[in-house]
Design a protein around this motif. Structure first.
Motif, mmCIF file in Angstrom:
data_model
loop_
_atom_site.group_PDB
_atom_site.id
_atom_site.type_symbol
_atom_site.label_atom_id
_atom_site.label_comp_id
_atom_site.label_asym_id
_atom_site.label_seq_id
_atom_site.Cartn_x
_atom_site.Cartn_y
_atom_site.Cartn_z
ATOM 1 N N ASP A 186 0.494 -1.585 -0.289
ATOM 2 C CA ASP A 186 -0.054 0.219 0.025
ATOM 3 C C ASP A 186 0.544 1.277 -0.307
ATOM 4 O O ASP A 186 0.404 2.049 -0.892
ATOM 5 C CB ASP A 186 -0.697 0.200 1.011
ATOM 6 N N ARG A 193 1.802 6.318 -6.902
ATOM 7 C CA ARG A 193 0.902 7.074 -7.274
ATOM 8 C C ARG A 193 0.828 8.891 -7.594
ATOM 9 O O ARG A 193 0.153 9.536 -7.678
ATOM 10 C CB ARG A 193 -0.843 6.844 -7.354
ATOM 11 N N PHE A 232 -5.236 -4.101 -4.076
ATOM 12 C CA PHE A 232 -6.801 -3.114 -4.251
ATOM 13 C C PHE A 232 -7.177 -1.791 -3.808
ATOM 14 O O PHE A 232 -7.210 -1.021 -4.614
ATOM 15 C CB PHE A 232 -7.995 -4.020 -4.377
ATOM 16 N N ILE A 233 -7.444 -2.231 -2.538
ATOM 17 C CA ILE A 233 -6.757 -0.782 -1.680
ATOM 18 C C ILE A 233 -6.290 0.366 -1.966
ATOM 19 O O ILE A 233 -6.446 1.604 -2.311
ATOM 20 C CB ILE A 233 -6.890 -1.324 0.089
ATOM 21 N N MET A 235 -4.850 1.183 -4.441
ATOM 22 C CA MET A 235 -5.371 1.744 -5.973
ATOM 23 C C MET A 235 -6.727 2.493 -5.658
ATOM 24 O O MET A 235 -6.380 3.169 -6.921
ATOM 25 C CB MET A 235 -5.801 0.648 -7.323
ATOM 26 N N THR A 236 -6.993 2.568 -4.217
ATOM 27 C CA THR A 236 -7.794 3.005 -4.804
ATOM 28 C C THR A 236 -8.121 4.384 -4.273
ATOM 29 O O THR A 236 -8.970 5.444 -3.633
ATOM 30 C CB THR A 236 -10.063 2.935 -4.269
ATOM 31 N N ARG A 237 -7.136 4.721 -3.493
ATOM 32 C CA ARG A 237 -6.855 5.940 -2.015
ATOM 33 C C ARG A 237 -6.041 7.305 -3.589
ATOM 34 O O ARG A 237 -5.537 6.794 -4.642
ATOM 35 C CB ARG A 237 -5.331 5.369 -1.434
ATOM 36 N N ARG A 238 -6.423 8.353 -2.869
ATOM 37 C CA ARG A 238 -5.905 9.507 -3.511
ATOM 38 C C ARG A 238 -4.919 9.742 -3.193
ATOM 39 O O ARG A 238 -3.805 9.307 -2.496
ATOM 40 C CB ARG A 238 -6.979 10.619 -2.672
#
Length: 256
Positions: A186, A193, A232-233, A235-238
């Motif tokens: 994570d 990103r 997955f988590i 990839m969804t974080r800002r």
């Protein structure tokens, strides 16, 4: 604790998370101190109930005590906040169990000359460390996805033997999850990103100095599912937005 640019000093902090490691942490610290006498060493005591604190202090380490067990992610986040608070240029995680060879610390730190985060990779052509079955499949699958995100081939994204420059330290202070695998998958994915760069260098992993590794098939399958969920988590974080002045300062440091 200010840096002295006149002599080109780079202040480095070794962060060692520890939970009930009194059997081995003393020897690990003494070996690190003998190989790297010029680098500061911080043990983050993660709510140990044994003699970890007294053994670490006797071996010559500075100890930061957490009030209760928070896991590796919580311990490392505290360590990175310490590094930022006391103005370190770079920090590197080293495990208390003796698996990370102190002679590889400078090798991993060298990677910071080309990236914000440098990973000591176990599957990059050095050593005999192997992983099989579902755990190996998960590692290859995750490494492939993160490599595409990073635009850089990575083989070992779950390695805890990794270094961070100033920008990455700031990133980790703002986002470093305490959940299982959050400290590796994570935190790395969100850092990439957020615009940080990553590289890896080959290292050789040593046998554990205490304890027995688990090869339970059920645990391996559980690891696979948790790793995919962690990705997955992430990839969804800002992404984290960094202060432009901090990025500019990092660019100036890289040019020195």
């Amino acid at each position: 604790m200010s840096r002295d640019r006149r002599v080109g000093m780079t202040r480095t902090l070794i962060i060692m998370p520890a939970w009930n490691e009194d059997e081995v942490i003393g020897d690990t610290i003494r070996e690190l101190r003998s190989v790297l006498p010029d680098i500061d060493l911080l043990v983050v005591n993660d709510g140990s109930t044994d003699a970890t604190v007294s053994v670490a202090e006797a071996a010559g380490a500075l100890v930061l005590n957490l009030p209760y067990n928070m896991g590796v992610g919580g311990a490392m986040r505290a360590g990175y906040k310490y590094a930022r608070r006391f103005d370190y240029d770079q920090a590197i995680q080293v495990d208390a169990d003796g698996q990370h060879d102190p002679r590889d610390v400078r090798t991993v730190l060298e990677g910071l000359k080309q990236a914000n985060i440098s990973i000591g990779a176990r599957f990059a052509g050095r050593g005999e460390y192997t992983v099989r079955g579902p755990r190996a499949w998960a590692m290859r699958f995750l490494a492939g996805i993160v490599s595409r995100l990073a635009h850089y081939k990575l083989t070992d994204i779950t390695s805890g033997f990794r270094a961070a420059d100033r920008l990455a330290i700031e990133q980790y202070c703002r986002h470093f999850p305490v959940e299982y695998l959050g400290d590796t998958i994570d935190s790395l994915v969100v850092a990439i990103r957020s615009g940080l760069t990553v590289c890896q260098v080959p290292v050789e992993m040593r046998p554990r100095q205490a304890g027995t590794p688990s090869h339970n098939p059920l645990k391996a399958a559980l690891y696979l599912s948790r790793a995919v969920v962690s990705l997955f988590i992430a990839m969804t974080r800002r992404p984290v937005k960094h202060d432009p002045s901090l990025r500019a300062a990092h660019g100036e440091e890289a040019a020195l």
